[in-house]
Structure formats: structure tokens, C-alpha cells
Design a protein around this motif. Structure first.
Motif, PDB file in Angstrom:
ATOM      1  N   VAL A 145       4.723  -2.929  -0.228  1.00 38.66           N
ATOM      2  CA  VAL A 145       4.747  -1.616  -0.346  1.00 38.66           C
ATOM      3  C   VAL A 145       5.079  -1.122  -1.659  1.00 38.66           C
ATOM      4  CG1 VAL A 145       5.070  -1.168   2.232  1.00 38.66           C
ATOM      5  CG2 VAL A 145       7.013  -1.032   0.548  1.00 38.66           C
ATOM      6  N   ALA A 146       5.828  -2.009  -2.617  1.00 39.84           N
ATOM      7  CA  ALA A 146       5.852  -1.685  -3.846  1.00 39.84           C
ATOM      8  C   ALA A 146       4.769  -2.065  -4.553  1.00 39.84           C
ATOM      9  CB  ALA A 146       7.045  -2.748  -4.215  1.00 39.84           C
ATOM     10  N   ALA A 147       3.814  -2.533  -4.283  1.00 40.69           N
ATOM     11  CA  ALA A 147       2.394  -3.085  -5.117  1.00 40.69           C
ATOM     12  C   ALA A 147       1.834  -1.701  -5.137  1.00 40.69           C
ATOM     13  CB  ALA A 147       1.690  -4.113  -4.389  1.00 40.69           C
ATOM     14  N   PRO A 148       0.939  -1.612  -6.131  1.00 42.51           N
ATOM     15  CA  PRO A 148       0.126  -0.336  -6.420  1.00 42.51           C
ATOM     16  C   PRO A 148      -0.795  -0.234  -5.070  1.00 42.51           C
ATOM     17  CG  PRO A 148       0.231  -1.664  -8.499  1.00 42.51           C
ATOM     18  CD  PRO A 148       0.747  -2.563  -7.450  1.00 42.51           C
ATOM     19  N   VAL A 149      -1.386  -1.071  -4.786  1.00 44.42           N
ATOM     20  CA  VAL A 149      -2.390  -1.154  -3.716  1.00 44.42           C
ATOM     21  C   VAL A 149      -1.856  -1.950  -2.664  1.00 44.42           C
ATOM     22  CG1 VAL A 149      -4.707  -1.250  -2.745  1.00 44.42           C
ATOM     23  CG2 VAL A 149      -4.257  -0.499  -4.963  1.00 44.42           C
ATOM     24  N   ILE A 150      -1.804  -1.640  -1.202  1.00 47.17           N
ATOM     25  CA  ILE A 150      -1.408  -2.469  -0.188  1.00 47.17           C
ATOM     26  C   ILE A 150      -2.593  -2.843   0.689  1.00 47.17           C
ATOM     27  CG2 ILE A 150      -0.739  -0.447   1.274  1.00 47.17           C
ATOM     28  CD1 ILE A 150       1.457  -2.250   2.525  1.00 47.17           C
ATOM     29  N   HIS A 151      -2.777  -4.132   0.780  1.00 45.45           N
ATOM     30  CA  HIS A 151      -4.140  -4.767   1.476  1.00 45.45           C
ATOM     31  C   HIS A 151      -3.478  -4.864   2.906  1.00 45.45           C
ATOM     32  CE1 HIS A 151      -6.670  -4.604  -2.011  1.00 45.45           C
ATOM     33  NE2 HIS A 151      -5.445  -5.151  -2.635  1.00 45.45           N
ATOM     34  N   ALA A 152      -3.894  -4.289   4.060  1.00 46.05           N
ATOM     35  CA  ALA A 152      -3.328  -4.847   5.330  1.00 46.05           C
ATOM     36  C   ALA A 152      -3.564  -6.026   5.759  1.00 46.05           C
ATOM     37  CB  ALA A 152      -3.654  -3.786   6.329  1.00 46.05           C
TER      38      ALA A 152
END
Length: 245
Positions: free
Chosen positions: A44-51
């Protein structure tokens, strides 16, 4: 069979003897969930979260830490006193290890070759830490916090961002310190539950009140803190992931 008294159990989450109960106990459910939450914090700290990448990382760490690491740990002196045979424990360890590494390799092929160092590092620490290789050099409090705290968070961040930035490092540092706190609480309570055969004493307060002390009284606040932290971190991770997806 009568219920065990609290300190007759090797951990607060340990179930009574029995094949499926031993398997549940072996997985250390609160601690496994605790460390999986670090993967989510990194993601969740990443710019985009890939499920899909997060789900794969969670499964890999469940197999690696929840299954393989705990099976190998049980082979070292039976700290949880399970009735699982050595053969069953080795089978679980191998399945967990192979499954975790296979997921990592799939990630290397489908996401980025940059994941390869994470896969290699995870495979190494699984074996070196839990089998106490190299004279136990990697079986220390620092390596516990680095391997089961910072590393899952860094992996969760990198698999989504494919780079390391300051926010990922800060989250990893926080997870390392949370693992230090976990270790600080769990080591003395393990000693009380697994190695203490007798303990007695009396506490006198400033107002003259006295309290009898025993192993159960000393273990209760430690176990309570560990329970609360495990549940809080899992709920926090679930809430943050839900907010991002």
C-alpha cells in the motif's frame, strides 16, 4: 481429555493434541498473519497497488514463513510439542519452500527479473535462519527482524513499484521495529511457557497491597499484548488494502 491449563500450552494459540490441531498450531496463526500484514503494508506504500501481485506475494510468504519456516523450526527441538512426525514436517517444509520459490520464479518471468534477488534472498534466509546454518550466525534477533519484518515489507513494496523509494524503506524500517517489539514480548513468554518448571514470589505495592506472582501472572500481559498487536496489524493491513483497491 481435560483442557490444558494455560501454561501447559507452549503458546497461547496452541491447540490440544490431534492431527489437524497440531497442523493449526504449527502454522502459528497470529504470527503468520502478523508477518503477512507487513507484505500488505509495503504494497500500500507503493504508488500503484496491483491486486494480483499482492495476492501472489501473500501466498508466497504464507508458504515460506507460515509453512516452511515453522515446519523447520519444529524440527529443531519440537518447541510446540506437536505430534507431527519428522517425515510430515519435512514434507511440509519442502512443499512450502518449493511453492514459495515457484511463485517467485513466476514473478521473475511475468513481472520483472529485478525480483530475482528477492527470491534468492528469501530462499536463503528460510534455510539459513530456521536450520541455524553457519553456526547460527543468521539465527539472531536482528535477522529475525530483518527477515520476517523488513524483508516482507520491502518485497510487498517492490513487487508493486518495481523500484525502491524512501517511502518503501521507511515502511520496511517500521516493520523491522515491530518485529523487534514482537521478539521482545515473545522471548520471555516462551521461556515462561516452555522452560519454566516453577516460579513464585510476591509483589508489594506502595499502599501495602500484596500480590502473588507466578508464571501465569507474568505471562498474561505479554500474551495479551501479542494477541492485540497481531489482530491490530491484520485489521490495519486489511483496511489499508481495501482503501487502495
Amino acid at each position: 481429555m481435560s483442557a490444558r491449563r494455560p501454561l501447559e500450552r507452549p503458546a497461547f494459540y496452541a491447540l490440544g493434541p490431534g492431527r489437524w490441531r497440531d497442523l493449526v498450531t504449527l502454522l502459528h496463526p497470529p504470527y503468520t498473519a502478523w508477518h503477512l500484514s507487513y507484505v500488505a503494508f509495503g504494497a500500500v506504500a507503493a504508488p500503484v497497488i496491483h491486486a494480483d501481485r499482492l495476492a501472489a506475494a501473500l501466498l508466497a510468504f504464507f508458504l515460506g514463513v507460515g509453512v516452511c519456516a515453522h515446519a523447520l523450526d519444529e524440527l529443531q527441538g519440537r518447541p510446540l510439542a506437536t505430534g507431527l512426525s519428522d517425515r510430515a514436517l519435512w514434507a511440509l517444509a519442502v512443499v512450502g519452500f518449493v511453492g514459495a520459490v515457484a511463485i517467485g520464479i513466476i514473478g521473475v518471468v511475468s513481472v520483472s527479473v529485478g525480483l530475482a534477488p528477492f527470491v534468492a534472498a528469501g530462499a536463503f534466509i528460510l534455510v539459513a535462519y530456521n536450520l541455524e546454518l553457519f553456526g547460527g550466525r543468521f539465527h539472531t534477533d536482528f535477522w529475525f527482524a530483518a527477515a520476517w519484518g523488513a524483508f516482507p515489507a520491502l518485497t510487498g513494496y517492490w513487487i508493486n513499484a518495481q523500484q525502491l523509494r524512501v517511502q518503501g524503506l521507511l515502511v520496511a524500517g517500521a516493520c523491522l521495529l515491530l518485529s523487534v517489539a514482537q521478539r521482545t514480548l515473545s522471548v520471555p513468554v516462551r521461556e515462561l511457557r516452555r522452560r519454566t518448571v516453577a516460579l513464585s514470589g510476591r509483589q508489594r505495592l506502595a499502599d501495602g497491597t500484596t500480590r502473588d506472582l507466578d508464571a501465569a501472572a507474568l505471562a498474561a500481559p505479554l500474551d495479551g499484548a501479542l494477541r492485540a498487536c497481531a489482530l491490530a496489524l491484520v485489521l490495519l493491513a486489511a483496511g489499508l488494502v481495501t482503501a487502495r483497491l
